[in-house]
Scaffold this motif. Sequence first.
Motif, mmCIF file in Angstrom:
data_model
loop_
_atom_site.group_PDB
_atom_site.id
_atom_site.type_symbol
_atom_site.label_atom_id
_atom_site.label_comp_id
_atom_site.label_asym_id
_atom_site.label_seq_id
_atom_site.Cartn_x
_atom_site.Cartn_y
_atom_site.Cartn_z
ATOM 1 N N UNK A 123 69.310 131.829 7.652
ATOM 2 C CA UNK A 123 69.692 130.625 6.918
ATOM 3 C C UNK A 123 70.673 129.845 7.779
ATOM 4 N N UNK A 124 70.358 128.562 8.010
ATOM 5 C CA UNK A 124 71.191 127.766 8.926
ATOM 6 C C UNK A 124 72.433 127.251 8.211
ATOM 7 N N UNK A 125 73.416 126.802 9.003
ATOM 8 C CA UNK A 125 74.549 126.076 8.422
ATOM 9 C C UNK A 125 74.196 124.585 8.454
ATOM 10 N N UNK A 126 74.691 123.816 7.485
ATOM 11 C CA UNK A 126 74.213 122.432 7.364
ATOM 12 C C UNK A 126 74.694 121.464 8.450
ATOM 13 N N UNK A 127 75.818 121.760 9.113
ATOM 14 C CA UNK A 127 76.360 120.772 10.074
ATOM 15 C C UNK A 127 76.425 121.358 11.479
ATOM 16 N N UNK A 128 76.107 120.502 12.448
ATOM 17 C CA UNK A 128 76.199 120.933 13.846
ATOM 18 C C UNK A 128 76.531 119.739 14.729
ATOM 19 N N UNK A 129 77.263 120.015 15.804
ATOM 20 C CA UNK A 129 77.504 118.978 16.817
ATOM 21 C C UNK A 129 77.387 119.630 18.188
ATOM 22 N N UNK A 130 77.172 118.767 19.196
ATOM 23 C CA UNK A 130 77.174 119.242 20.579
ATOM 24 C C UNK A 130 78.281 118.483 21.297
ATOM 25 N N UNK A 131 79.212 119.219 21.883
ATOM 26 C CA UNK A 131 80.324 118.588 22.590
ATOM 27 C C UNK A 131 80.452 119.248 23.953
ATOM 28 N N UNK A 132 80.355 118.422 25.005
ATOM 29 C CA UNK A 132 80.423 118.974 26.369
ATOM 30 C C UNK A 132 79.504 120.196 26.509
ATOM 31 N N UNK A 133 78.267 120.038 26.044
ATOM 32 C CA UNK A 133 77.224 121.075 26.152
ATOM 33 C C UNK A 133 77.488 122.307 25.286
ATOM 34 N N UNK A 134 78.495 122.248 24.443
ATOM 35 C CA UNK A 134 78.738 123.393 23.558
ATOM 36 C C UNK A 134 78.245 123.029 22.153
ATOM 37 N N UNK A 135 77.582 123.992 21.517
ATOM 38 C CA UNK A 135 77.000 123.758 20.189
ATOM 39 C C UNK A 135 77.916 124.397 19.144
ATOM 40 N N UNK A 136 78.320 123.589 18.169
ATOM 41 C CA UNK A 136 79.207 124.078 17.107
ATOM 42 C C UNK A 136 78.505 123.955 15.755
ATOM 43 N N UNK B 175 73.033 125.681 28.922
ATOM 44 C CA UNK B 175 73.033 125.799 30.385
ATOM 45 C C UNK B 175 71.606 125.516 30.836
ATOM 46 N N UNK B 176 71.442 124.420 31.569
ATOM 47 C CA UNK B 176 70.098 123.917 31.919
ATOM 48 C C UNK B 176 69.268 123.806 30.644
ATOM 49 N N UNK B 177 68.129 124.490 30.576
ATOM 50 C CA UNK B 177 67.296 124.315 29.382
ATOM 51 C C UNK B 177 67.308 125.535 28.473
ATOM 52 N N UNK B 178 68.484 126.137 28.373
ATOM 53 C CA UNK B 178 68.585 127.280 27.469
ATOM 54 C C UNK B 178 69.986 127.314 26.869
ATOM 55 N N UNK B 179 70.142 128.150 25.858
ATOM 56 C CA UNK B 179 71.482 128.295 25.275
ATOM 57 C C UNK B 179 71.972 129.712 25.520
ATOM 58 N N UNK B 180 73.197 129.801 26.004
ATOM 59 C CA UNK B 180 73.842 131.108 26.165
ATOM 60 C C UNK B 180 74.759 131.283 24.955
ATOM 61 N N UNK B 181 74.444 132.242 24.061
ATOM 62 C CA UNK B 181 75.261 132.376 22.845
ATOM 63 C C UNK B 181 76.712 132.738 23.169
ATOM 64 N N UNK B 182 77.581 132.452 22.219
ATOM 65 C CA UNK B 182 79.005 132.754 22.367
ATOM 66 C C UNK B 182 79.389 133.888 21.402
ATOM 67 N N UNK C 281 65.130 123.851 22.138
ATOM 68 C CA UNK C 281 65.417 125.266 22.426
ATOM 69 C C UNK C 281 66.648 125.762 21.654
ATOM 70 N N UNK C 282 67.549 124.836 21.291
ATOM 71 C CA UNK C 282 68.701 125.253 20.469
ATOM 72 C C UNK C 282 68.227 125.515 19.036
ATOM 73 N N UNK C 283 67.394 124.594 18.538
ATOM 74 C CA UNK C 283 66.829 124.816 17.191
ATOM 75 C C UNK C 283 66.050 126.127 17.148
ATOM 76 N N UNK C 284 65.280 126.385 18.207
ATOM 77 C CA UNK C 284 64.493 127.629 18.244
ATOM 78 C C UNK C 284 65.421 128.845 18.216
ATOM 79 N N UNK C 285 66.477 128.763 19.016
ATOM 80 C CA UNK C 285 67.437 129.874 19.063
ATOM 81 C C UNK C 285 68.036 130.115 17.671
ATOM 82 N N UNK C 286 68.473 129.019 17.029
ATOM 83 C CA UNK C 286 69.139 129.184 15.726
ATOM 84 C C UNK C 286 68.175 129.731 14.682
ATOM 85 N N UNK C 287 66.941 129.218 14.678
ATOM 86 C CA UNK C 287 66.025 129.718 13.639
ATOM 87 C C UNK C 287 65.549 131.126 13.963
ATOM 88 N N UNK C 288 65.574 131.488 15.233
ATOM 89 C CA UNK C 288 65.226 132.862 15.601
ATOM 90 C C UNK C 288 66.338 133.839 15.207
#
Length: 442
Positions: free
Chosen positions: A325-338, A363-370, A314-321
Amino acid sequence: MKEQFLDRMKRYLGDEYEAYEQTLQEGMYRGIRINPCKSDIEEIKALSLCEMTPSKICSDSFYIPEDVAHLGNHPAHLAGLFYMQEPSASSAVEVLDVQAGDWVLDLCAAPGGKSTQIGAKLHHTGFLVSNEIDAKRAVILMSNMERMGFGECMITNTRPEILCEEMMGCFDKVLVDAPCSGEGMFKKHSKAMDDWSEEHVCACATRQQLILDSAYEALKQDGIMVYSTCTYSMEENEETVYAFLEKHPDMELIDAGVNFGRVGFPYKNLDHTLVRRILPMDQGEGHFIAKMKKHGPQQSVKLKKLTNDGLPSFVNDFLSNQLNEALPYHIVLYDKVYLKNTPFIKLKKTRILRQGILAGEIIKNRIEPHQHFYTASLLQNRYQHIYDMSEDECHAFLEGNQLSVSGYKGFIALSWHHHPIGFGKGDGMVIKNKYPKGMRIR
Ligand SMILES: C[S@@+](CC[C@H](N)C(=O)[O-])C[C@H]1O[C@@H](n2cnc3c(N)ncnc32)[C@H](O)[C@@H]1O
Protein backbone atom coordinates in the motif's frame (compact mmCIF):
# COMPACT_ATOMS: atom_id res chain seq x y z
CA MET A 1 33.48 20.63 42.15
CA LYS A 2 33.90 24.36 41.94
CA GLU A 3 33.37 26.02 45.34
CA GLN A 4 31.38 28.87 43.85
CA PHE A 5 28.92 26.44 42.28
CA LEU A 6 28.53 24.49 45.53
CA ASP A 7 27.96 27.72 47.48
CA ARG A 8 25.12 28.57 45.15
CA MET A 9 23.63 25.11 45.61
CA LYS A 10 23.81 25.61 49.40
CA ARG A 11 21.84 28.82 48.99
CA TYR A 12 19.23 27.15 46.79
CA LEU A 13 18.80 23.97 48.81
CA GLY A 14 19.25 25.03 52.45
CA ASP A 15 18.57 22.00 54.67
CA GLU A 16 18.58 19.67 51.70
CA TYR A 17 22.09 20.57 50.61
CA GLU A 18 23.67 17.58 52.37
CA ALA A 19 21.31 15.21 50.63
CA TYR A 20 22.30 16.80 47.31
CA GLU A 21 26.02 16.54 48.15
CA GLN A 22 25.51 12.88 48.90
CA THR A 23 24.06 12.30 45.42
CA LEU A 24 27.29 13.63 43.89
CA GLN A 25 29.04 10.51 45.18
CA GLU A 26 26.48 8.27 43.52
CA GLY A 27 26.29 7.13 39.91
CA MET A 28 24.13 8.59 37.18
CA TYR A 29 20.60 7.42 36.65
CA ARG A 30 20.19 5.52 33.40
CA GLY A 31 17.14 4.41 31.53
CA ILE A 32 15.38 3.34 28.40
CA ARG A 33 12.17 4.59 26.83
CA ILE A 34 10.10 2.17 24.79
CA ASN A 35 8.97 3.24 21.32
CA PRO A 36 5.23 2.51 21.20
CA CYS A 37 5.23 2.95 17.40
CA LYS A 38 7.30 -0.24 17.16
CA SER A 39 6.98 -2.21 20.36
CA ASP A 40 5.45 -2.41 23.81
CA ILE A 41 6.41 -3.07 27.40
CA GLU A 42 5.55 -6.79 27.28
CA GLU A 43 7.80 -7.36 24.28
CA ILE A 44 10.75 -5.43 25.73
CA LYS A 45 10.42 -7.14 29.11
CA ALA A 46 10.30 -10.55 27.43
CA LEU A 47 13.72 -9.80 25.88
CA SER A 48 15.23 -9.78 29.42
CA LEU A 49 17.67 -7.04 28.43
CA CYS A 50 18.30 -6.07 32.05
CA GLU A 51 16.43 -5.15 35.20
CA MET A 52 13.81 -2.49 34.37
CA THR A 53 12.18 -0.33 37.04
CA PRO A 54 9.18 1.76 35.97
CA SER A 55 9.51 5.53 36.33
CA LYS A 56 6.76 7.78 37.67
CA ILE A 57 7.51 10.35 34.97
CA CYS A 58 6.57 8.59 31.75
CA SER A 59 4.77 5.26 31.36
CA ASP A 60 7.20 4.19 28.60
CA SER A 61 10.34 5.04 30.64
CA PHE A 62 12.27 2.64 32.85
CA TYR A 63 15.35 2.96 35.03
CA ILE A 64 18.05 0.42 34.24
CA PRO A 65 21.14 -0.46 36.33
CA GLU A 66 24.12 1.83 35.85
CA ASP A 67 26.49 -0.94 34.75
CA VAL A 68 24.43 -2.41 31.88
CA ALA A 69 26.71 -2.49 28.82
CA HIS A 70 26.28 -2.91 25.05
CA LEU A 71 22.57 -2.08 24.93
CA GLY A 72 23.26 0.32 22.05
CA ASN A 73 24.31 -2.59 19.84
CA HIS A 74 21.35 -4.78 20.73
CA PRO A 75 19.14 -5.53 17.69
CA ALA A 76 16.11 -4.20 19.58
CA HIS A 77 17.89 -0.84 19.92
CA LEU A 78 19.11 -0.82 16.33
CA ALA A 79 15.58 -1.65 15.13
CA GLY A 80 14.28 1.39 17.05
CA LEU A 81 12.26 -0.46 19.67
CA PHE A 82 13.66 1.70 22.45
CA TYR A 83 15.74 4.83 23.06
CA MET A 84 18.37 5.19 25.76
CA GLN A 85 17.14 8.05 27.92
CA GLU A 86 17.36 8.68 31.63
CA PRO A 87 13.68 8.82 32.74
CA SER A 88 13.73 12.34 34.17
CA ALA A 89 14.80 13.59 30.71
CA SER A 90 11.37 12.51 29.48
CA SER A 91 9.66 14.97 31.84
CA ALA A 92 9.47 18.01 29.52
CA VAL A 93 7.56 16.14 26.80
CA GLU A 94 5.16 14.74 29.41
CA VAL A 95 4.43 18.33 30.46
CA LEU A 96 4.03 19.38 26.80
CA ASP A 97 1.08 16.94 26.66
CA VAL A 98 1.26 16.25 22.92
CA GLN A 99 -2.06 15.17 21.40
CA ALA A 100 -2.68 13.28 18.17
CA GLY A 101 -2.83 15.71 15.25
CA ASP A 102 -0.76 18.46 16.93
CA TRP A 103 1.79 20.46 15.01
CA VAL A 104 4.83 20.43 17.28
CA LEU A 105 8.12 22.31 17.07
CA ASP A 106 11.16 21.00 18.97
CA LEU A 107 13.46 23.97 18.54
CA CYS A 108 16.67 22.67 20.16
CA ALA A 109 16.33 19.02 19.29
CA ALA A 110 19.64 17.13 19.02
CA PRO A 111 20.42 14.38 19.72
CA GLY A 112 16.69 13.66 19.63
CA GLY A 113 15.66 12.25 23.01
CA LYS A 114 12.65 14.54 23.19
CA SER A 115 11.87 14.57 19.46
CA THR A 116 11.69 10.77 19.37
CA GLN A 117 9.37 10.91 22.39
CA ILE A 118 7.15 13.53 20.67
CA GLY A 119 7.13 11.48 17.45
CA ALA A 120 5.93 8.46 19.42
CA LYS A 121 3.12 10.48 20.99
CA LEU A 122 2.01 11.85 17.62
CA HIS A 123 1.99 8.29 16.26
CA HIS A 124 2.08 9.36 12.56
CA THR A 125 -0.48 12.13 13.02
CA GLY A 126 0.08 15.89 12.98
CA PHE A 127 3.53 17.16 12.11
CA LEU A 128 6.80 17.46 14.00
CA VAL A 129 9.56 19.91 13.11
CA SER A 130 12.80 18.98 14.87
CA ASN A 131 15.39 21.72 14.57
CA GLU A 132 19.05 21.71 15.58
CA ILE A 133 21.34 24.67 15.04
CA ASP A 134 24.58 22.66 15.06
CA ALA A 135 25.12 20.87 11.75
CA LYS A 136 26.94 17.82 13.16
CA ARG A 137 24.40 17.35 15.93
CA ALA A 138 21.57 17.75 13.40
CA VAL A 139 22.89 14.70 11.53
CA ILE A 140 22.85 12.67 14.78
CA LEU A 141 19.28 13.88 15.39
CA MET A 142 18.30 12.74 11.90
CA SER A 143 19.81 9.29 12.35
CA ASN A 144 18.01 8.81 15.69
CA MET A 145 14.69 9.89 14.17
CA GLU A 146 15.33 7.49 11.28
CA ARG A 147 16.19 4.54 13.54
CA MET A 148 13.09 5.13 15.64
CA GLY A 149 11.07 5.16 12.42
CA PHE A 150 9.53 8.63 12.22
CA GLY A 151 8.43 10.07 8.89
CA GLU A 152 5.67 12.61 9.53
CA CYS A 153 8.34 15.09 10.44
CA MET A 154 10.88 17.54 9.15
CA ILE A 155 14.47 17.74 10.39
CA THR A 156 15.93 21.22 10.03
CA ASN A 157 19.31 22.79 10.72
CA THR A 158 18.69 26.48 11.12
CA ARG A 159 18.91 29.39 13.53
CA PRO A 160 15.69 29.59 15.58
CA GLU A 161 14.79 33.10 14.35
CA ILE A 162 14.83 32.02 10.70
CA LEU A 163 12.67 28.93 11.18
CA CYS A 164 10.25 30.62 13.58
CA GLU A 165 9.72 33.58 11.26
CA GLU A 166 9.08 31.28 8.30
CA MET A 167 6.65 29.17 10.32
CA MET A 168 5.14 32.02 12.34
CA GLY A 169 2.04 30.98 14.28
CA CYS A 170 2.03 27.43 12.88
CA PHE A 171 2.48 25.29 15.98
CA ASP A 172 0.07 24.01 18.63
CA LYS A 173 3.01 23.06 20.85
CA VAL A 174 6.57 24.37 21.02
CA LEU A 175 9.34 22.81 23.10
CA VAL A 176 12.44 24.83 23.97
CA ASP A 177 14.83 22.38 25.61
CA ALA A 178 17.41 25.09 25.84
CA PRO A 179 21.19 24.94 25.67
CA CYS A 180 22.22 25.60 29.26
CA SER A 181 25.15 25.46 31.66
CA GLY A 182 24.29 21.77 32.26
CA GLU A 183 24.74 21.77 36.04
CA GLY A 184 22.51 18.72 36.25
CA MET A 185 24.93 16.81 34.02
CA PHE A 186 28.16 17.47 35.93
CA LYS A 187 28.39 13.83 37.02
CA LYS A 188 28.11 12.67 33.40
CA HIS A 189 30.08 15.34 31.53
CA SER A 190 32.97 16.68 33.54
CA LYS A 191 33.61 19.18 30.71
CA ALA A 192 30.37 20.96 31.62
CA MET A 193 31.87 21.50 35.07
CA ASP A 194 35.21 22.77 33.69
CA ASP A 195 33.26 25.31 31.61
CA TRP A 196 31.18 26.44 34.56
CA SER A 197 31.39 30.03 35.75
CA GLU A 198 28.83 32.62 36.75
CA GLU A 199 29.64 34.45 33.50
CA HIS A 200 28.80 31.31 31.52
CA VAL A 201 25.52 30.92 33.41
CA CYS A 202 24.60 34.52 32.54
CA ALA A 203 25.64 34.06 28.89
CA CYS A 204 23.40 30.98 28.70
CA ALA A 205 20.51 32.96 30.20
CA THR A 206 20.93 35.69 27.56
CA ARG A 207 20.94 33.09 24.78
CA GLN A 208 17.86 31.40 26.25
CA GLN A 209 15.94 34.68 26.10
CA LEU A 210 16.72 35.03 22.40
CA ILE A 211 15.64 31.46 21.66
CA LEU A 212 12.41 31.93 23.63
CA ASP A 213 11.62 35.13 21.72
CA SER A 214 11.90 33.17 18.46
CA ALA A 215 9.86 30.26 19.82
CA TYR A 216 7.13 32.72 20.78
CA GLU A 217 6.75 33.73 17.10
CA ALA A 218 6.19 30.13 15.99
CA LEU A 219 3.47 29.41 18.56
CA LYS A 220 -0.21 29.64 17.56
CA GLN A 221 -2.78 31.58 19.49
CA ASP A 222 -3.88 29.33 22.41
CA GLY A 223 -0.74 27.24 21.80
CA ILE A 224 1.40 25.73 24.56
CA MET A 225 5.10 26.32 25.08
CA VAL A 226 7.32 24.26 27.35
CA TYR A 227 10.69 25.62 28.41
CA SER A 228 13.14 23.18 29.95
CA THR A 229 16.77 22.98 31.00
CA CYS A 230 19.03 20.48 32.73
CA THR A 231 20.58 23.03 35.05
CA TYR A 232 19.96 24.35 38.56
CA SER A 233 20.83 28.03 38.23
CA MET A 234 17.94 30.39 38.86
CA GLU A 235 19.29 32.77 36.20
CA GLU A 236 18.56 30.13 33.54
CA ASN A 237 15.27 28.93 34.99
CA GLU A 238 12.88 30.99 37.13
CA GLU A 239 14.59 34.25 36.14
CA THR A 240 14.50 33.40 32.42
CA VAL A 241 10.81 32.52 32.60
CA TYR A 242 10.06 35.67 34.58
CA ALA A 243 11.85 37.91 32.05
CA PHE A 244 10.12 36.17 29.14
CA LEU A 245 6.67 36.63 30.70
CA GLU A 246 7.42 40.31 31.39
CA LYS A 247 8.30 40.80 27.74
CA HIS A 248 5.31 38.84 26.41
CA PRO A 249 2.27 39.69 28.54
CA ASP A 250 0.00 37.49 26.42
CA MET A 251 1.92 34.44 27.70
CA GLU A 252 0.61 32.88 30.89
CA LEU A 253 2.55 30.54 33.14
CA ILE A 254 0.24 27.59 33.74
CA ASP A 255 0.33 24.52 35.96
CA ALA A 256 2.68 21.85 34.60
CA GLY A 257 -0.14 19.39 35.25
CA VAL A 258 2.05 16.55 36.47
CA ASN A 259 2.74 15.08 39.88
CA PHE A 260 6.44 14.27 39.59
CA GLY A 261 9.28 16.47 40.79
CA ARG A 262 8.79 19.49 43.05
CA VAL A 263 7.96 23.20 42.83
CA GLY A 264 10.55 25.75 41.66
CA PHE A 265 12.60 28.19 43.72
CA PRO A 266 10.88 31.45 44.78
CA TYR A 267 11.71 34.44 42.56
CA LYS A 268 10.02 37.85 42.72
CA ASN A 269 6.28 37.43 42.13
CA LEU A 270 6.64 34.47 39.75
CA ASP A 271 4.23 31.73 40.87
CA HIS A 272 7.03 29.22 41.43
CA THR A 273 4.52 26.55 42.48
CA LEU A 274 3.53 26.18 38.80
CA VAL A 275 6.97 25.21 37.48
CA ARG A 276 8.62 21.84 38.13
CA ARG A 277 12.11 20.98 39.22
CA ILE A 278 13.52 17.47 39.35
CA LEU A 279 16.55 17.23 41.61
CA PRO A 280 18.86 14.25 42.08
CA MET A 281 16.99 13.59 45.34
CA ASP A 282 13.87 13.05 43.14
CA GLN A 283 15.42 10.22 41.11
CA GLY A 284 16.57 12.46 38.29
CA GLU A 285 19.50 14.55 37.13
CA GLY A 286 18.43 18.16 37.57
CA HIS A 287 15.67 19.32 35.27
CA PHE A 288 13.57 22.46 35.19
CA ILE A 289 10.27 22.70 33.31
CA ALA A 290 7.86 25.58 32.80
CA LYS A 291 4.61 25.41 30.83
CA MET A 292 3.12 28.53 29.27
CA LYS A 293 0.04 29.32 27.23
CA LYS A 294 -0.18 31.99 24.54
CA HIS A 295 -3.38 33.97 24.63
CA GLY A 296 -2.47 35.97 21.56
CA PRO A 297 -3.64 37.34 19.24
CA GLN A 298 -1.18 35.68 16.84
CA GLN A 299 -1.30 35.59 13.07
CA SER A 300 -0.24 32.45 11.24
CA VAL A 301 1.62 32.30 7.92
CA LYS A 302 -0.03 30.23 5.21
CA LEU A 303 2.43 27.49 4.33
CA LYS A 304 2.86 26.48 0.71
CA LYS A 305 2.06 22.80 0.13
CA LEU A 306 3.89 20.91 -2.60
CA THR A 307 2.02 18.88 -5.18
CA ASN A 308 3.12 15.34 -6.01
CA ASP A 309 6.01 15.13 -8.49
CA GLY A 310 5.64 12.75 -11.38
CA LEU A 311 7.85 9.77 -10.52
CA PRO A 312 9.98 7.95 -13.11
CA SER A 313 8.41 4.61 -14.01
CA PHE A 314 11.27 2.65 -12.39
CA VAL A 315 10.56 4.42 -9.08
CA ASN A 316 6.86 3.60 -9.35
CA ASP A 317 7.79 0.01 -10.17
CA PHE A 318 10.09 -0.17 -7.16
CA LEU A 319 7.43 1.23 -4.81
CA SER A 320 4.67 -1.04 -6.05
CA ASN A 321 7.02 -4.01 -5.92
CA GLN A 322 8.08 -3.27 -2.33
CA LEU A 323 4.90 -1.98 -0.69
CA ASN A 324 1.43 -3.47 -0.61
CA GLU A 325 0.00 0.00 0.00
CA ALA A 326 1.56 3.28 -1.12
CA LEU A 327 1.75 6.55 0.81
CA PRO A 328 -0.28 9.33 -0.81
CA TYR A 329 2.44 12.01 -1.13
CA HIS A 330 5.85 11.94 -2.75
CA ILE A 331 8.46 14.40 -3.97
CA VAL A 332 11.83 14.15 -5.66
CA LEU A 333 14.51 16.53 -4.42
CA TYR A 334 18.08 16.42 -5.74
CA ASP A 335 17.39 12.88 -7.04
CA LYS A 336 16.14 11.71 -3.65
CA VAL A 337 12.62 10.30 -3.39
CA TYR A 338 10.62 11.15 -0.26
CA LEU A 339 7.26 9.74 0.87
CA LYS A 340 4.72 11.13 3.29
CA ASN A 341 1.21 10.59 4.57
CA THR A 342 0.30 14.30 4.43
CA PRO A 343 1.34 17.01 1.95
CA PHE A 344 4.95 18.18 1.92
CA ILE A 345 5.44 21.81 2.81
CA LYS A 346 7.82 24.25 1.19
CA LEU A 347 10.12 26.57 3.11
CA LYS A 348 12.49 29.00 1.45
CA LYS A 349 14.97 30.13 4.09
CA THR A 350 15.11 27.17 6.45
CA ARG A 351 17.70 24.45 5.81
CA ILE A 352 15.68 21.24 5.61
CA LEU A 353 17.73 18.07 6.06
CA ARG A 354 14.80 15.74 5.59
CA GLN A 355 11.03 15.85 5.28
CA GLY A 356 9.04 12.62 5.22
CA ILE A 357 10.55 9.17 4.66
CA LEU A 358 13.62 9.03 2.43
CA ALA A 359 12.74 6.10 0.16
CA GLY A 360 15.92 6.12 -1.89
CA GLU A 361 18.17 7.87 -4.36
CA ILE A 362 17.82 7.87 -8.12
CA ILE A 363 21.12 6.79 -9.65
CA LYS A 364 21.05 6.76 -13.46
CA ASN A 365 17.94 4.76 -14.34
CA ARG A 366 17.41 2.95 -11.09
CA ILE A 367 16.63 3.65 -7.46
CA GLU A 368 18.95 2.68 -4.64
CA PRO A 369 16.74 2.30 -1.54
CA HIS A 370 17.62 4.07 1.69
CA GLN A 371 17.74 2.59 5.21
CA HIS A 372 14.92 4.98 6.26
CA PHE A 373 12.55 3.19 3.86
CA TYR A 374 12.99 0.01 5.90
CA THR A 375 12.97 1.53 9.40
CA ALA A 376 9.93 3.81 8.92
CA SER A 377 7.31 2.57 11.36
CA LEU A 378 4.48 3.66 9.08
CA LEU A 379 5.68 1.13 6.48
CA GLN A 380 6.42 -1.76 8.87
CA ASN A 381 3.39 -3.82 7.83
CA ARG A 382 3.52 -2.96 4.14
CA TYR A 383 6.64 -4.74 2.83
CA GLN A 384 5.85 -7.39 0.27
CA HIS A 385 9.31 -8.96 0.47
CA ILE A 386 10.59 -9.58 3.95
CA TYR A 387 12.82 -12.19 5.53
CA ASP A 388 12.88 -12.69 9.31
CA MET A 389 16.46 -13.42 10.37
CA SER A 390 17.54 -15.81 13.12
CA GLU A 391 19.62 -14.36 15.96
CA ASP A 392 22.83 -15.57 14.29
CA GLU A 393 21.83 -14.26 10.88
CA CYS A 394 20.91 -10.90 12.39
CA HIS A 395 24.26 -10.67 14.16
CA ALA A 396 26.07 -11.47 10.90
CA PHE A 397 23.93 -8.92 9.04
CA LEU A 398 24.63 -6.15 11.57
CA GLU A 399 28.35 -6.87 11.17
CA GLY A 400 28.02 -6.32 7.42
CA ASN A 401 28.01 -9.92 6.15
CA GLN A 402 25.84 -11.29 3.38
CA LEU A 403 23.23 -13.90 4.25
CA SER A 404 23.41 -17.40 2.81
CA VAL A 405 19.72 -17.41 2.10
CA SER A 406 18.58 -18.56 -1.32
CA GLY A 407 15.33 -18.03 -3.18
CA TYR A 408 15.10 -14.24 -2.99
CA LYS A 409 15.70 -11.85 -5.88
CA GLY A 410 15.75 -8.06 -5.58
CA PHE A 411 15.48 -5.75 -2.60
CA ILE A 412 14.15 -7.30 0.57
CA ALA A 413 13.40 -6.00 4.06
CA LEU A 414 15.29 -7.91 6.76
CA SER A 415 13.75 -8.19 10.17
CA TRP A 416 14.67 -9.32 13.66
CA HIS A 417 11.78 -10.73 15.73
CA HIS A 418 9.58 -9.47 12.84
CA HIS A 419 10.83 -5.89 13.25
CA PRO A 420 12.48 -4.57 10.08
CA ILE A 421 16.04 -3.51 10.89
CA GLY A 422 17.49 -2.96 7.41
CA PHE A 423 17.54 -4.45 3.95
CA GLY A 424 19.48 -6.53 1.49
CA LYS A 425 19.41 -7.51 -2.15
CA GLY A 426 18.89 -11.10 -3.13
CA ASP A 427 20.39 -12.70 -6.26
CA GLY A 428 18.64 -16.03 -5.79
CA MET A 429 21.64 -17.59 -3.97
CA VAL A 430 22.52 -15.08 -1.23
CA ILE A 431 21.17 -11.81 0.17
CA LYS A 432 23.76 -9.07 -0.20
CA ASN A 433 24.16 -6.76 2.76
CA LYS A 434 22.80 -3.22 2.44
CA TYR A 435 23.12 -2.23 6.10
CA PRO A 436 24.81 1.23 6.01
CA LYS A 437 28.55 0.88 6.49
CA GLY A 438 28.74 3.54 9.22
CA MET A 439 26.16 1.70 11.31
CA ARG A 440 27.69 -1.78 11.24
CA ILE A 441 28.77 -3.25 14.55
CA ARG A 442 32.36 -4.35 14.96
C1 LIG B 1 19.81 20.49 25.87
S1 LIG B 1 20.29 20.26 24.24
C2 LIG B 1 18.87 19.54 23.51
C3 LIG B 1 18.64 18.10 23.87
C4 LIG B 1 17.49 17.50 23.10
N1 LIG B 1 16.28 18.25 23.28
C5 LIG B 1 17.24 16.05 23.46
O1 LIG B 1 16.32 15.78 24.21
O2 LIG B 1 17.96 15.17 22.95
C6 LIG B 1 20.27 21.86 23.59
C7 LIG B 1 20.54 21.97 22.10
O3 LIG B 1 20.48 23.35 21.74
C8 LIG B 1 21.43 23.60 20.73
N2 LIG B 1 21.78 25.04 20.68
C9 LIG B 1 22.95 25.64 21.01
N3 LIG B 1 22.87 26.96 20.79
C10 LIG B 1 21.66 27.21 20.29
C11 LIG B 1 21.00 28.39 19.84
N4 LIG B 1 21.58 29.58 19.90
N5 LIG B 1 19.76 28.25 19.36
C12 LIG B 1 19.16 27.05 19.31
N6 LIG B 1 19.73 25.91 19.74
C13 LIG B 1 20.96 25.99 20.21
C14 LIG B 1 22.60 22.72 21.10
O4 LIG B 1 23.41 22.44 19.96
C15 LIG B 1 21.92 21.48 21.68
O5 LIG B 1 21.81 20.47 20.72
